[in-house]
Design a protein around this motif. Structure first.
Motif, PDB file in Angstrom:
ATOM      1  N   SER A  23       0.816  -1.214   0.000  1.00 30.41           N
ATOM      2  CA  SER A  23       0.000   0.000   0.000  1.00 30.41           C
ATOM      3  C   SER A  23       0.849   1.263   0.000  1.00 30.41           C
ATOM      4  O   SER A  23       0.334   2.353  -0.205  1.00 30.41           O
ATOM      5  CB  SER A  23      -0.907   0.010   1.232  1.00 30.41           C
ATOM      6  N   GLY A  24       2.142   1.105   0.281  1.00 18.92           N
ATOM      7  CA  GLY A  24       3.014   2.273   0.364  1.00 18.92           C
ATOM      8  C   GLY A  24       3.148   2.817   1.772  1.00 18.92           C
ATOM      9  O   GLY A  24       3.922   3.729   2.015  1.00 18.92           O
ATOM     10  N   ARG A  25       2.377   2.278   2.721  1.00 19.32           N
ATOM     11  CA  ARG A  25       2.463   2.764   4.100  1.00 19.32           C
ATOM     12  C   ARG A  25       3.617   2.121   4.854  1.00 19.32           C
ATOM     13  O   ARG A  25       4.233   2.747   5.698  1.00 19.32           O
ATOM     14  CB  ARG A  25       1.149   2.511   4.836  1.00 19.32           C
ATOM     15  N   ALA A  26       3.910   0.855   4.573  1.00 24.04           N
ATOM     16  CA  ALA A  26       5.002   0.172   5.256  1.00 24.04           C
ATOM     17  C   ALA A  26       6.307   0.421   4.505  1.00 24.04           C
ATOM     18  O   ALA A  26       6.327   0.537   3.278  1.00 24.04           O
ATOM     19  CB  ALA A  26       4.732  -1.327   5.320  1.00 24.04           C
ATOM     20  N   THR A  27       7.383   0.511   5.266  1.00 24.68           N
ATOM     21  CA  THR A  27       8.716   0.667   4.679  1.00 24.68           C
ATOM     22  C   THR A  27       9.648  -0.341   5.343  1.00 24.68           C
ATOM     23  O   THR A  27       9.306  -0.941   6.361  1.00 24.68           O
ATOM     24  CB  THR A  27       9.269   2.093   4.887  1.00 24.68           C
ATOM     25  N   ILE A  28      10.833  -0.484   4.753  1.00 26.00           N
ATOM     26  CA  ILE A  28      11.870  -1.297   5.379  1.00 26.00           C
ATOM     27  C   ILE A  28      13.121  -0.453   5.516  1.00 26.00           C
ATOM     28  O   ILE A  28      13.334   0.498   4.764  1.00 26.00           O
ATOM     29  CB  ILE A  28      12.163  -2.602   4.602  1.00 26.00           C
ATOM     30  N   GLU A  29      13.941  -0.810   6.497  1.00 25.51           N
ATOM     31  CA  GLU A  29      15.162  -0.068   6.777  1.00 25.51           C
ATOM     32  C   GLU A  29      16.218  -0.342   5.710  1.00 25.51           C
ATOM     33  O   GLU A  29      16.407  -1.484   5.295  1.00 25.51           O
ATOM     34  CB  GLU A  29      15.682  -0.524   8.142  1.00 25.51           C
ATOM     35  N   SER A  30      16.855   0.733   5.261  1.00 26.80           N
ATOM     36  CA  SER A  30      17.937   0.608   4.296  1.00 26.80           C
ATOM     37  C   SER A  30      18.980   1.663   4.604  1.00 26.80           C
ATOM     38  O   SER A  30      18.630   2.805   4.880  1.00 26.80           O
ATOM     39  CB  SER A  30      17.404   0.800   2.874  1.00 26.80           C
ATOM     40  N   PRO A  31      20.274   1.331   4.630  1.00 31.26           N
ATOM     41  CA  PRO A  31      20.801  -0.002   4.328  1.00 31.26           C
ATOM     42  C   PRO A  31      20.427  -1.001   5.414  1.00 31.26           C
ATOM     43  O   PRO A  31      20.054  -0.620   6.518  1.00 31.26           O
ATOM     44  CB  PRO A  31      22.312   0.209   4.267  1.00 31.26           C
ATOM     45  N   THR A  32      20.560  -2.262   5.064  1.00 35.72           N
ATOM     46  CA  THR A  32      20.237  -3.330   5.986  1.00 35.72           C
ATOM     47  C   THR A  32      21.461  -4.217   6.197  1.00 35.72           C
ATOM     48  O   THR A  32      22.375  -4.217   5.372  1.00 35.72           O
ATOM     49  CB  THR A  32      19.040  -4.165   5.465  1.00 35.72           C
ATOM     50  N   ALA A  33      21.459  -4.940   7.295  1.00 28.82           N
ATOM     51  CA  ALA A  33      22.566  -5.854   7.586  1.00 28.82           C
ATOM     52  C   ALA A  33      22.508  -7.042   6.635  1.00 28.82           C
ATOM     53  O   ALA A  33      21.428  -7.542   6.304  1.00 28.82           O
ATOM     54  CB  ALA A  33      22.486  -6.335   9.031  1.00 28.82           C
ATOM     55  N   LEU A  34      23.678  -7.477   6.179  1.00 29.52           N
ATOM     56  CA  LEU A  34      23.808  -8.628   5.294  1.00 29.52           C
ATOM     57  C   LEU A  34      24.942  -9.486   5.833  1.00 29.52           C
ATOM     58  O   LEU A  34      26.042  -8.984   6.061  1.00 29.52           O
ATOM     59  CB  LEU A  34      24.134  -8.172   3.864  1.00 29.52           C
ATOM     60  N   SER A  35      24.660 -10.756   6.066  1.00 25.01           N
ATOM     61  CA  SER A  35      25.726 -11.661   6.511  1.00 25.01           C
ATOM     62  C   SER A  35      25.927 -12.727   5.442  1.00 25.01           C
ATOM     63  O   SER A  35      24.979 -13.150   4.783  1.00 25.01           O
ATOM     64  CB  SER A  35      25.390 -12.294   7.859  1.00 25.01           C
ATOM     65  N   VAL A  36      27.182 -13.124   5.277  1.00 23.17           N
ATOM     66  CA  VAL A  36      27.530 -14.165   4.315  1.00 23.17           C
ATOM     67  C   VAL A  36      28.251 -15.259   5.076  1.00 23.17           C
ATOM     68  O   VAL A  36      29.197 -14.992   5.817  1.00 23.17           O
ATOM     69  CB  VAL A  36      28.426 -13.617   3.179  1.00 23.17           C
ATOM     70  N   GLU A  37      27.757 -16.486   4.897  1.00 20.49           N
ATOM     71  CA  GLU A  37      28.392 -17.634   5.536  1.00 20.49           C
ATOM     72  C   GLU A  37      28.263 -18.829   4.608  1.00 20.49           C
ATOM     73  O   GLU A  37      27.158 -19.150   4.142  1.00 20.49           O
ATOM     74  CB  GLU A  37      27.723 -17.939   6.876  1.00 20.49           C
ATOM     75  N   ASP A  38      29.388 -19.454   4.315  1.00 17.24           N
ATOM     76  CA  ASP A  38      29.431 -20.625   3.436  1.00 17.24           C
ATOM     77  C   ASP A  38      28.735 -20.371   2.102  1.00 17.24           C
ATOM     78  O   ASP A  38      27.981 -21.213   1.608  1.00 17.24           O
ATOM     79  CB  ASP A  38      28.804 -21.847   4.133  1.00 17.24           C
TER      80      ASP A  38
END
Length: 152
Positions: A23-38
């Motif tokens: 709907s455009g009301r919700a957002t997400i945080e950016s930048p966001t944490a990114l983990s790399v494993e195997d």
């Protein structure tokens, strides 16, 4: 672009993520944490609301790791620089609704814990380190030769 193509070493990073849909009301945080494993990348998605009770990514259901102030999820990232379809189930309405979103993770924004650009630079840094060691060894050899020649 895939995680294999990016050649990211195991570790913790940040990445810019954009979201379309809903709907455009919700957002997400950016930048966001990114983990790399195997060779697997996992992003920490933090919603602007704590009313998300699950996400579906690649047909798999993910539950939040926190719903205190915000709903926070750890989801796999299969692709960068292309839209990745996800579903977020929100309980903010009178009945729960699954809402379709598209998340795009920008590979050129990936930064290591120290804030430096990530990617293939790890192997370039290692190669530069080897060059420095070889150069130092060559200089040491020349200095040692000169010392031997001046003593004779």
């Amino acid at each position: 672009m895939t995680i294999d193509e990016l050649q990211l070493a195991d570790g913790n990073y940040t990445v810019e993520v954009t979201m379309e849909g809903g709907s455009g009301r919700a957002t997400i945080e950016s930048p966001t944490a990114l983990s790399v494993e195997d060779g697997q990348a996992v992003a920490q998605i933090t919603w602007s609301s704590n009313h998300y009770d699950y996400m579906i990514v690649g047909g798999e259901k993910y539950l939040p790791v926190s719903t205190d102030e915000h709903s926070v999820f750890e989801i796999p990232v299969a692709v960068f620089d292309e839209g990745m379809d996800v579903i977020g189930d929100t309980t903010a309405m009178s009945t729960p609704h699954e809402v379709e979103y598209t998340l795009t993770f920008a590979s050129d924004s990936i930064r290591g814990e120290g804030g430096s650009a990530a990617g293939k630079s790890g192997s370039a840094t290692a190669a530069a380190g080897i060059v420095i060691i070889v150069a130092a060894a060559a200089i040491a050899a020349v200095v040692m030769r000169k010392k031997r020649n001046t003593k004779a």
